[in-house]
Design a protein around this motif. Structure first.
Motif, PDB file in Angstrom:
ATOM      1  N   LEU A 118       0.845  -1.119  -0.003  1.00  0.00           N
ATOM      2  CA  LEU A 118      -0.131  -0.051   0.024  1.00  0.00           C
ATOM      3  C   LEU A 118       0.784   1.285  -0.016  1.00  0.00           C
ATOM      4  CD1 LEU A 118      -2.845  -0.876   2.374  1.00  0.00           C
ATOM      5  CD2 LEU A 118      -2.974  -0.853   0.010  1.00  0.00           C
ATOM      6  N   GLN A 119       2.063   1.424   0.669  1.00  0.00           N
ATOM      7  CA  GLN A 119       2.751   2.426   0.846  1.00  0.00           C
ATOM      8  C   GLN A 119       3.556   2.694  -0.412  1.00  0.00           C
ATOM      9  OE1 GLN A 119       3.019   3.706   4.080  1.00  0.00           O
ATOM     10  NE2 GLN A 119       4.299   5.347   3.498  1.00  0.00           N
ATOM     11  N   GLN A 120       3.994   1.620  -1.148  1.00  0.00           N
ATOM     12  CA  GLN A 120       4.563   1.954  -2.533  1.00  0.00           C
ATOM     13  C   GLN A 120       3.496   2.256  -3.409  1.00  0.00           C
ATOM     14  OE1 GLN A 120       6.374  -1.789  -4.041  1.00  0.00           O
ATOM     15  NE2 GLN A 120       7.414  -0.995  -5.682  1.00  0.00           N
ATOM     16  N   VAL A 155      -1.992  10.894  -1.155  1.00  0.00           N
ATOM     17  CA  VAL A 155      -2.775   9.885  -1.246  1.00  0.00           C
ATOM     18  C   VAL A 155      -2.657   8.986   0.172  1.00  0.00           C
ATOM     19  CG1 VAL A 155      -3.339   7.656  -2.539  1.00  0.00           C
ATOM     20  CG2 VAL A 155      -2.206   9.775  -3.534  1.00  0.00           C
ATOM     21  N   LEU A 156      -3.841   8.560   0.446  1.00  0.00           N
ATOM     22  CA  LEU A 156      -4.079   7.372   1.710  1.00  0.00           C
ATOM     23  C   LEU A 156      -4.774   6.296   1.208  1.00  0.00           C
ATOM     24  CD1 LEU A 156      -3.696   6.913   4.597  1.00  0.00           C
ATOM     25  CD2 LEU A 156      -5.948   7.825   5.208  1.00  0.00           C
ATOM     26  N   LEU A 157      -3.859   5.007   1.156  1.00  0.00           N
ATOM     27  CA  LEU A 157      -4.746   3.736   1.036  1.00  0.00           C
ATOM     28  C   LEU A 157      -4.968   3.083   2.095  1.00  0.00           C
ATOM     29  CD1 LEU A 157      -2.699   2.507  -2.203  1.00  0.00           C
ATOM     30  CD2 LEU A 157      -4.898   3.762  -2.356  1.00  0.00           C
ATOM     31  N   VAL A 158      -6.081   2.393   2.044  1.00  0.00           N
ATOM     32  CA  VAL A 158      -6.737   1.807   3.417  1.00  0.00           C
ATOM     33  C   VAL A 158      -6.935   0.455   2.948  1.00  0.00           C
ATOM     34  CG1 VAL A 158      -8.398   1.812   5.322  1.00  0.00           C
ATOM     35  CG2 VAL A 158      -7.289   3.879   4.441  1.00  0.00           C
ATOM     36  N   GLY A 209      -1.521   2.684   3.726  1.00  0.00           N
ATOM     37  CA  GLY A 209      -0.380   3.238   3.097  1.00  0.00           C
ATOM     38  C   GLY A 209      -0.298   4.711   2.740  1.00  0.00           C
ATOM     39  N   ASN A 210       0.560   5.563   2.810  1.00  0.00           N
ATOM     40  CA  ASN A 210       0.478   7.017   2.848  1.00  0.00           C
ATOM     41  C   ASN A 210       1.716   7.217   1.701  1.00  0.00           C
ATOM     42  OD1 ASN A 210       0.741   9.634   3.371  1.00  0.00           O
ATOM     43  ND2 ASN A 210      -0.269   9.443   5.200  1.00  0.00           N
TER      44      ASN A 210
END
Length: 525
Positions: free
Chosen positions: A90-92, A106-109, A120-121
């Protein structure tokens, strides 16, 4: 007129001029204010509409580009992730999505294989967390919708504008269709806000310039409109002062030009009418003067004859036939009345022609009143309340005429006894003549000094000529004084004569004829 009175009149004249200028400025100010308000309303309305339209266009264009890029990145980057991604994945992916052309956070959950929620930030320093996303937006993003012919996807992209520390942001979120992480985007709209602030300042400056321009335009319009009005006011004032040759210069075909033409026509008609009236008045005065002069010669002879007849009437020999005695007495009485009328007409003619002159002398007012009463055998009918030693510099003959008319009028039309009171002030002498008759009717009071005015229309012919009080008033005016008539609360009429203690200043002033001659000489020069 005293120096104090002259200063007071000057002060009032200055204040009158000041108020007229204030009224003129007020009208100009109202025009400028109206123009300014109209221009301000139009400019503010136009600027507000322009700002609102540009604001919506700028924000819509920026947000559409960001949302389109974010949605594309979610399909390409987040859609390639497994349904149970790790935090590193997620971070990548978040870092790769933030590297797009729009440069957003971007923030992925997602949920890993152990059922744990992982985040993932896009970067450790941007500080974008799930708490920065409004709860309502998170609920809308995670809400699963039924799929049908009208709605082909269970999840949709949602966005919202927020303000954090006076900085506007665009927040958006969506889920990967078919299973995968949920993505949120945070985009700063500060550049667009700065552009909109610059636009607002530009529109504000344009509004200010429009207001200044409208004020200048209003000033020019006010000057264009008010200058003819001002000239018309000056011309009307000069016309009111008796300068009947005043005319306005007319140019143009607008309403103000029509008003100026109308003024010129009215002034021309007034001048012609006044000239005609003056010519008739001069002819009438010449006629009265000539008639009075021509009557004096035969009247002198008739008077001599009537004096002889009067002596015969008073003689004890009885040489006059008793049958014609009433006729002789009527002739004597009417001759005396005609003689008084001619003398009064001659006096009125001198006043109208402006040739009456003062022959001043130092007089004791009480002695003058006593001499007037004694000469006419009124001592038994008149009470005198006057201190000796009240001196004034007046014309004795004209003062005698005034007193004779006032006291004689009181004896003839009022009731005995007639009381004459004298009071002296610092700069004037006040003489009050009061009778004990029925008084003067209220409708007659305004006309008692009019020439040939008779209180009773049913008796147009009486012993008086109707000129006595008028001549008395003219003699008071030539001294710089005044006579007023009123009714006493205790009954009877009261005539009050105000005369200056010293009328010397009036003898130094030029007459009307001399003023006209001096004005004509100055005009020729």
């Amino acid at each position: 007129m005293t120096e104090a009175q002259g200063g007071l009149r000057g002060w009032f004249a200055a204040r009158k001029g000041m108020w007229s200028r204030l009224r003129f400025t007020s009208l100009r100010l109202r025009l400028v204010v109206v123009f300014g308000l109209v221009a301000l309303t139009a400019a503010v309305s136009a600027s507000g509409i322009a700002y609102w339209l540009n604001r919506e266009a700028v924000l819509t264009r920026a947000q559409d580009a960001v949302l389109r890029d974010f949605q594309q990145e979610m399909q390409n980057r987040a859609g390639a992730l497994p349904e149970e991604p790790t935090q590193d994945e997620l971070q990548q992916a978040a870092g790769q999505m933030a590297g797009s052309s729009q440069r957003f956070s971007v923030l992925l959950v997602g949920t890993d294989g152990n059922g744990k929620t992982v985040y993932g930030n896009s970067g450790a320093l941007d500080g974008f967390t799930l708490q920065d996303v409004p709860v309502s937006l998170r609920e809308a993003v995670n809400e699963k919708q039924s799929v049908d012919s009208a709605n082909k996807s269970a999840y949709h992209l949602y966005w919202q504008r927020i303000v954090d520390h006076d900085t506007p942001y665009l927040v958006a979120g969506t889920r990967v269709i078919g299973g995968g992480p949920t993505g949120y985007m945070l985009k700063s709209l500060e550049p667009e806000a700065k552009d909109l602030n610059s636009l607002a300042w530009s529109l504000g400056i344009a509004t200010g310039l429009a207001l200044i321009g409208s004020a200048l335009l209003a000033q020019a319009a006010a000057t264009t409109v008010l200058k003819p009005v001002h000239r018309l006011g000056v011309a009307a004032r000069r016309l009111g002062e008796g300068r009947l040759d005043t005319r306005l210069r007319v140019s143009g075909t607008d309403e103000l030009a029509d008003l100026s033409r109308t003024f010129n026509y009215a002034a021309e008609a007034l001048e012609k009418r006044v000239d005609d009236m003056a010519a008739r008045d001069d002819a009438s005065r010449r006629f009265v003067a000539d008639m009075s002069h021509e009557l004096r010669t035969p009247l002198t002879a008739i008077t001599a004859v009537t004096e002889i007849l009067e002596e015969e009437l008073e003689a004890e020999s009885g040489s006059i036939d008793p049958m014609i005695e009433p006729a002789v007495r009527l002739v004597v009485s009417e001759t005396r009345r005609l003689n008084d009328l001619v003398e009064n007409l001659m006096e009125v003619t001198r006043f109208d022609a402006g040739t009456a002159r003062l022959v001043l002398d130092d007089v004791d007012v009480a002695d003058q009143i006593t001499a007037c009463i004694d000469a006419r055998a009124w001592l038994d009918a008149v009470e005198l309340d006057a201190e000796r030693g009240i001196h004034a510099r007046l014309d004795p003959r004209r003062l005698d005429v005034i007193l004779a008319n006032l006291i004689g009028n009181a004896l003839k039309h009022g009731g005995s006894p007639v009381r004459v009171a004298v009071r002296a002030a610092a700069d004037e002498v006040v003489i009050r003549v009061r009778d004990h008759g029925p008084g003067i009717p209220e409708d007659v009071l305004p006309h008692v000094f009019d020439r040939f005015y008779k209180a009773s229309a049913s008796r147009p012919r009486s012993e008086g000529s109707g000129l006595g009080l008028s001549i008395a008033l003219e003699n008071a005016h030539i001294h710089g004084g005044e006579i007023t008539a009123a009714n006493s609360p205790d009954g009877g009429a009261v005539f009050t004569l105000h005369l200056p203690r010293d009328a010397s200043a009036l003898t130094e002033q030029p007459t009307d004829a001399e003023k006209d001659e001096a004005g004509a000489t100055k005009g020729d020069a």
